[in-house]
Enzyme design. Sequence first.
Site, PDB file in Angstrom:
ATOM      1  N   TYR A 141      34.939  41.139  40.378  1.00 44.47           N
ATOM      2  CA  TYR A 141      36.182  40.593  39.831  1.00 44.47           C
ATOM      3  C   TYR A 141      37.333  40.688  40.831  1.00 44.47           C
ATOM      4  CZ  TYR A 141      34.704  40.035  34.959  1.00 44.47           C
ATOM      5  OH  TYR A 141      34.119  39.621  33.800  1.00 44.47           O
ATOM      6  N   LYS A 189      21.876  47.899  39.444  1.00 48.27           N
ATOM      7  CA  LYS A 189      20.789  47.069  39.976  1.00 48.27           C
ATOM      8  C   LYS A 189      20.383  47.687  41.310  1.00 48.27           C
ATOM      9  CE  LYS A 189      18.101  43.416  39.864  1.00 48.27           C
ATOM     10  NZ  LYS A 189      17.002  43.240  38.900  1.00 48.27           N
ATOM     11  N   ASP A 221      18.780  44.423  34.192  1.00 47.07           N
ATOM     12  CA  ASP A 221      17.937  43.418  33.527  1.00 47.07           C
ATOM     13  C   ASP A 221      17.128  44.049  32.399  1.00 47.07           C
ATOM     14  OD1 ASP A 221      16.558  44.819  35.485  1.00 47.07           O
ATOM     15  OD2 ASP A 221      15.442  43.088  36.248  1.00 47.07           O
ATOM     16  N   ASP A 245      30.856  43.516  31.360  1.00 45.31           N
ATOM     17  CA  ASP A 245      31.340  42.316  30.667  1.00 45.31           C
ATOM     18  C   ASP A 245      30.176  41.675  29.911  1.00 45.31           C
ATOM     19  OD1 ASP A 245      33.056  40.118  30.008  1.00 45.31           O
ATOM     20  OD2 ASP A 245      32.106  38.970  31.615  1.00 45.31           O
ATOM     21  N   ASP A 249      29.387  41.896  25.656  1.00 39.45           N
ATOM     22  CA  ASP A 249      29.257  40.659  24.864  1.00 39.45           C
ATOM     23  C   ASP A 249      27.913  40.634  24.146  1.00 39.45           C
ATOM     24  OD1 ASP A 249      31.708  39.437  25.614  1.00 39.45           O
ATOM     25  OD2 ASP A 249      30.721  37.481  25.664  1.00 39.45           O
TER      26      ASP A 249
HETATM   27  C1  IPM Z   1      36.548  40.142  28.701  1.00 39.43           C
HETATM   28  C2  IPM Z   1      36.754  38.723  29.125  1.00 39.43           C
HETATM   29  C3  IPM Z   1      37.478  38.707  30.464  1.00 39.43           C
HETATM   30  C4  IPM Z   1      36.611  39.425  31.477  1.00 39.43           C
HETATM   31  C5  IPM Z   1      37.901  37.317  30.961  1.00 39.43           C
HETATM   32  C6  IPM Z   1      38.715  36.567  29.934  1.00 39.43           C
HETATM   33  C7  IPM Z   1      38.621  37.383  32.273  1.00 39.43           C
HETATM   34  O1  IPM Z   1      35.530  38.062  29.199  1.00 39.43           O
HETATM   35  O2  IPM Z   1      37.542  40.852  28.525  1.00 39.43           O
HETATM   36  O3  IPM Z   1      35.398  40.551  28.506  1.00 39.43           O
HETATM   37  O4  IPM Z   1      35.713  38.805  32.060  1.00 39.43           O
HETATM   38  O5  IPM Z   1      36.825  40.608  31.673  1.00 39.43           O
HETATM   39 MN    MN Z   2      33.834  39.214  28.400  1.00 38.43          MN
END
Ligand code: IPM
Ligand code: MN
Length: 357
Positions: A141, A189, A221, A245, A249
Amino acid sequence: MKLKIAVLAGDGIGPEVTAEATAVLRAVAAAGGHTFEYIELPVGGTAITNFGTPLPDKTLQESLACDAVLMGAVGDNKFNALPPSERPEAGLLKIRKELGGFANLRPSVAYPALAENSPLRAEVTKDVDILFVRELLGGLYFGEPRWWDKEKKLAHNTMVYSADEVTRVAKVAFELAQKRKKKVTSVDKANVLEVSQLWRATVDEVAKGYPDVKLEHQLVDSMAIHLMNIPRNFDVVLTENLFGDILSDESGVITGSLGMLPSATIGGKVNLYEPVHGSAPDIAGTGKANPLGAILTAAMVLRHSGNLEAEAKAIEDSVTAVLDKGLRTADIARGAAFVKTGEMGKAVLDELNTRLK
Ligand code: IPM
Ligand code: MN
């Protein structure tokens, strides 16, 4: 207790869900005689539209002068053609960097009332209570150099971590694990990346200081599979920025909706609080947004910036209670009747007020 909170509602459903989160904070302040002050500031796409930049300097300076920053969400399809550095998301990444919090805490809890919402069988999600500790200021990032040479049709990003960056976030993970089930799963990884080998060696070093905590390493993975197969095996999951990230999710599958997940970022000058979900522009203004992720984020504000553990717990219990009563927003209704964003917020408030008495 006094708290000055910067409210950066942002884009899409951000303002709707943030309004429900601040309503809950106001109730806690009123019941406990606390003074919470709120400063609303622009960020993301709305800030680009009105001020030409996703993070106006005033937003940053005022935020730095607060005790906590509460965000909604950023992102707007209108800006999809812009390079990453000019998009709404750049405002979020810049404020993360400037506030300095490096440990992003993302709890993923399975609510019994939502067991049928997950595509995973109820017996798989039962009792799942994971805390992701995502490193938030390093890795791909923020690594330099980064560029896209359109003529050469070549692009470049950099994954870089120093041992110090790994050490500080690993310490946070181990300390939190000591207050939980005393297990840390570090994800990397290391079979391919030098950065991951440094990560693993550094985490091993940090672990020596926490002999009461069990440490295991997983490759990212296979972790992605374990997380769906046996999520209850995990307590604290420590990982770098991009892996965190993606995995956090993915863990939304356990809860049945990304709209349920809160987060807190600690360790810097000012803590930053944001729900895990995005700005969902397609449902903005329709009342379909789930405010529970933002409301649970408000609970984290109280826990980590206010040291108000009982009040944080009261909010979390109120969320559990409204779910147990069968209240659902559109994302968790499974095609059945659902309440609007504001009604869900109000239901949590009613529960909370009886608990705060
Ligand atoms: C999160 C989001 C952010 C990230 C984006 C919006 C930049 O996906 O907070 O998980 O990738 O960190
Ligand atoms: Mn995210």
